[in-house]
Design an enzyme around this catalytic site. Structure first.
Site, PDB file in Angstrom:
ATOM      1  CG  HIS A 195     -23.070  15.044  19.652  1.00 26.78           C
ATOM      2  ND1 HIS A 195     -22.244  14.427  20.538  1.00 26.78           N
ATOM      3  CD2 HIS A 195     -22.333  15.260  18.538  1.00 26.78           C
ATOM      4  CE1 HIS A 195     -21.046  14.286  19.996  1.00 26.78           C
ATOM      5  NE2 HIS A 195     -21.062  14.779  18.783  1.00 26.78           N
TER       6      HIS A 195
HETATM    7  C1  UD1 Z   1     -20.557  18.050  14.371  1.00 27.52           C
HETATM    8  C2  UD1 Z   1     -19.753  16.956  13.699  1.00 27.52           C
HETATM    9  C3  UD1 Z   1     -19.614  15.773  14.636  1.00 27.52           C
HETATM   10  C4  UD1 Z   1     -19.051  16.205  15.969  1.00 27.52           C
HETATM   11  C5  UD1 Z   1     -19.860  17.362  16.545  1.00 27.52           C
HETATM   12  C6  UD1 Z   1     -19.170  17.871  17.785  1.00 27.52           C
HETATM   13  C7  UD1 Z   1     -20.045  16.823  11.276  1.00 27.52           C
HETATM   14  C8  UD1 Z   1     -20.656  16.065  10.170  1.00 27.52           C
HETATM   15  N1  UD1 Z   1     -20.428  16.468  12.501  1.00 27.52           N
HETATM   16  O1  UD1 Z   1     -21.846  17.540  14.617  1.00 27.52           O
HETATM   17  O2  UD1 Z   1     -18.725  14.833  14.066  1.00 27.52           O
HETATM   18  O3  UD1 Z   1     -19.106  15.109  16.846  1.00 27.52           O
HETATM   19  O4  UD1 Z   1     -19.925  18.428  15.588  1.00 27.52           O
HETATM   20  O5  UD1 Z   1     -20.044  18.527  18.635  1.00 27.52           O
HETATM   21  O6  UD1 Z   1     -19.254  17.696  11.046  1.00 27.52           O
HETATM   22  N2  UD1 Z   1     -26.370  23.810  16.213  1.00 27.52           N
HETATM   23  C9  UD1 Z   1     -26.717  24.921  16.948  1.00 27.52           C
HETATM   24  N3  UD1 Z   1     -25.726  25.736  17.367  1.00 27.52           N
HETATM   25  C10 UD1 Z   1     -24.404  25.522  17.089  1.00 27.52           C
HETATM   26  C11 UD1 Z   1     -24.084  24.388  16.332  1.00 27.52           C
HETATM   27  C12 UD1 Z   1     -25.064  23.538  15.911  1.00 27.52           C
HETATM   28  O7  UD1 Z   1     -27.892  25.170  17.221  1.00 27.52           O
HETATM   29  O8  UD1 Z   1     -23.546  26.320  17.515  1.00 27.52           O
HETATM   30  C13 UD1 Z   1     -27.457  22.874  15.810  1.00 27.52           C
HETATM   31  C14 UD1 Z   1     -28.093  23.239  14.471  1.00 27.52           C
HETATM   32  O9  UD1 Z   1     -29.440  22.915  14.559  1.00 27.52           O
HETATM   33  C15 UD1 Z   1     -27.399  22.279  13.517  1.00 27.52           C
HETATM   34  C16 UD1 Z   1     -27.159  21.057  14.395  1.00 27.52           C
HETATM   35  O10 UD1 Z   1     -26.909  21.564  15.685  1.00 27.52           O
HETATM   36  O11 UD1 Z   1     -28.166  21.985  12.398  1.00 27.52           O
HETATM   37  C17 UD1 Z   1     -26.010  20.214  13.945  1.00 27.52           C
HETATM   38  O12 UD1 Z   1     -24.812  20.973  13.841  1.00 27.52           O
HETATM   39  P1  UD1 Z   1     -23.621  20.480  12.873  1.00 27.52           P
HETATM   40  O13 UD1 Z   1     -22.450  21.344  13.053  1.00 27.52           O
HETATM   41  O14 UD1 Z   1     -24.127  20.299  11.496  1.00 27.52           O
HETATM   42  O15 UD1 Z   1     -23.287  19.039  13.367  1.00 27.52           O
HETATM   43  P2  UD1 Z   1     -23.073  18.495  14.848  1.00 27.52           P
HETATM   44  O16 UD1 Z   1     -24.207  17.595  15.175  1.00 27.52           O
HETATM   45  O17 UD1 Z   1     -22.770  19.608  15.758  1.00 27.52           O
HETATM   46  N1  UDP Z   2     -17.463  18.859  25.808  1.00 33.91           N
HETATM   47  C1  UDP Z   2     -17.601  20.085  26.466  1.00 33.91           C
HETATM   48  N2  UDP Z   2     -18.848  20.467  26.860  1.00 33.91           N
HETATM   49  C2  UDP Z   2     -19.960  19.709  26.650  1.00 33.91           C
HETATM   50  C3  UDP Z   2     -19.806  18.462  25.992  1.00 33.91           C
HETATM   51  C4  UDP Z   2     -18.541  18.075  25.575  1.00 33.91           C
HETATM   52  O1  UDP Z   2     -16.609  20.796  26.683  1.00 33.91           O
HETATM   53  O2  UDP Z   2     -21.049  20.136  27.044  1.00 33.91           O
HETATM   54  C5  UDP Z   2     -16.116  18.457  25.354  1.00 33.91           C
HETATM   55  C6  UDP Z   2     -15.691  17.084  25.818  1.00 33.91           C
HETATM   56  O3  UDP Z   2     -15.116  17.135  27.105  1.00 33.91           O
HETATM   57  C7  UDP Z   2     -14.699  16.704  24.731  1.00 33.91           C
HETATM   58  C8  UDP Z   2     -15.274  17.339  23.498  1.00 33.91           C
HETATM   59  O4  UDP Z   2     -16.158  18.359  23.944  1.00 33.91           O
HETATM   60  O5  UDP Z   2     -13.430  17.278  24.991  1.00 33.91           O
HETATM   61  C9  UDP Z   2     -16.024  16.318  22.703  1.00 33.91           C
HETATM   62  O6  UDP Z   2     -16.783  16.964  21.725  1.00 33.91           O
HETATM   63  P1  UDP Z   2     -18.143  16.384  21.182  1.00 33.91           P
HETATM   64  O7  UDP Z   2     -18.688  15.361  22.095  1.00 33.91           O
HETATM   65  O8  UDP Z   2     -18.989  17.545  20.846  1.00 33.91           O
HETATM   66  O9  UDP Z   2     -17.697  15.764  19.785  1.00 33.91           O
HETATM   67  P2  UDP Z   2     -16.967  14.401  19.334  1.00 33.91           P
HETATM   68  O10 UDP Z   2     -15.786  14.194  20.186  1.00 33.91           O
HETATM   69  O11 UDP Z   2     -17.996  13.325  19.411  1.00 33.91           O
HETATM   70  O12 UDP Z   2     -16.640  14.672  17.914  1.00 33.91           O
END
Ligand code: UD1
Ligand code: UDP
Length: 376
Positions: free
Chosen positions: A212
């Protein structure tokens, strides 16, 4: 009454805050309700399976505020959060504002509080990948530099902060995500068979993958190379891929598809994820949290990045950085599948990081702690 605010917004923050919220509740009870812990959800993640499921499963109290910010460009999303968090902080007047990890919600919370001269406590301080192209690295560095209390999961993090001249208010407490894993291990074991049966996969017979991060999804060539590797590996191994909504969106934008043999699922709950991780043969990921969990659960990990902030996992031989090169990824998976002597993973604390954090925050509020200087 001490009033403490926690700012959360993204999946890994719900998990980290679950441990802190539970510890805060215990401490408050032992002190006859002398702490009010206000939860603010920025709304960065909003899908049921990216947000609500964690509150329900981990029994996190319903947030006092949901700011409903949603998705957007970095500046737009962070700016909207900043404005909305400021209003909450002005209204609530907390004595400490706790932020978690390295997302845009972390930075917005830290900045809003610091500008109002409210003390900021950063959980998971001091991590560095030394790659400023990662949005998380920018968020971490800036957050650490405006924080008053810096809770480090590892000694490496303490040293990283010292290198940047930060040694006041630094505490080596361990990792709240380690607390969470430890507290769930028994449930994971007792429910694994049922959980794995849903996919269905057998213990030790599949690869678990997650993708992601912006550096992979925002770059078509990198994403394509990772998918090529998954396609090749899926000829030999079962692969389970709980797909992050960001990745799903980019796949659609680029017109890319995932090999039909890969078991693609919606994002899963925390307990389901831990069960999938604990029983995987190898984990392929670009997540920060998943790299650590693989290490603690003693499952070899191949990380789809060029750098990691969790350097211990690599140094100890449990994790390999394979970037986004399909041959390197396949090669690293084959090595990970083979026999290898790996040392017992180092513990990231004693599974009491959240407890320590809450006690230090409360002491700080009550003026019992002058801000300490880290011992390195
Ligand atoms: C964010 C964090 C990242 C973290 C991740 C955990 C930042 C810059 N990035 O990334 O560090 O690892 O969360 O998962 O804060 N979207 C949905 N539904 C949701 C949320 C997101 O559809 O509930 C989609 C949308 O298209 C959105 C994209 O995911 O534009 C990205 O979401 P965003 O919260 O901006 O960043 P993440 O990639 O989730
Ligand atoms: N995780 C979860 N469901 C998923 C993917 C990840 O519960 O489908 C949990 C995972 O076990 C860990 C946390 O989410 O505890 C990590 O989050 P993510 O990978 O979204 O973000 P990052 O750690 O890279 O910021």
């Amino acid at each position: 009454m001490a009033k403490i605010i926690s700012i959360l917004g993204a999946r890994p923050q719900f998990i980290k805050a679950a441990a802190v919220s539970r510890a805060m509740g215990r401490l408050s009870t032992s002190l006859a309700n002398r702490i009010r812990h206000v939860l603010v959800h920025t709304g960065q993640h909003y899908d049921e399976n990216m947000s609500d499921v964690f509150f329900e499963e981990m029994e996190i109290p319903k947030p006092d505020y949901n700011l409903g910010i949603g998705s957007g460009l970095h500046g737009q999303q962070t700016g909207r959060m900043l404005e909305a968090i400021e209003q909450v902080l002005l209204k609530e007047q907390p004595q400490v504002c706790i932020v978690y990890g390295d997302t845009n919600s972390t930075l917005a919370g830290a900045l809003a509080a610091a500008k109002l001269h409210m003390p900021v406590a950063h959980v998971e301080a001091g991590l560095r990948s030394y790659d400023r192209r990662m949005p998380e690295e920018v968020n971490r560095v800036l957050t650490d530099h405006v924080s008053d209390l810096l809770f480090c999961p590892t000694q490496t993090a303490v040293v990283n902060l010292a290198r940047e001249g930060i040694n006041k208010g630094v505490y080596l407490v361990g990792d709240v995500m380690f607390d969470c894993v430890q507290s769930c291990l028994q449930k994971v074991r007792s429910q694994a068979e049922r959980i794995l049966g849903r996919f269905p996969v057998s213990p030790g017979k599949y690869i678990l993958a997650t993708i992601h991060r912006a550096e992979n999804t925002g770059d078509q060539a990198r994403l394509k190379a990772i998918l090529t590797a998954l396609g090749k590996l899926s000829r030999e191994y079962q692969i389970v891929l709980p797909l992050h909504p960001r990745t799903a969106r980019y796949l659609e934008n680029y017109g890319l598809s995932i090999d039909g043999r890969v078991k693609v699922t919606e994002p899963v709950s925390y307990l389901t994820m831990l069960a999938l991780e604990a029983n995987a043969r190898v984990i392929l990921t670009d997540s920060g949290g998943v790299q650590k969990e693989a290490y603690w659960l003693k499952v070899p990990c191949v990380t789809l990045r060029d750098r990691t902030e969790w350097v211990e996992t690599v140094n100890e031989g449990w994790n390999t950085l394979a970037g986004a090169d399909s041959d390197r990824i396949c090669q690293a998976v084959h090595v990970a599948l083979g026999p290898k002597d790996r040392p017992e993973p180092v513990r990231y604390g004693e599974a009491d990081a959240a407890e320590k954090i809450c006690r230090i925050v409360l002491d700080f509020v009550q003026g019992r702690h002058s801000v300490s200087t880290a011992q390195i």
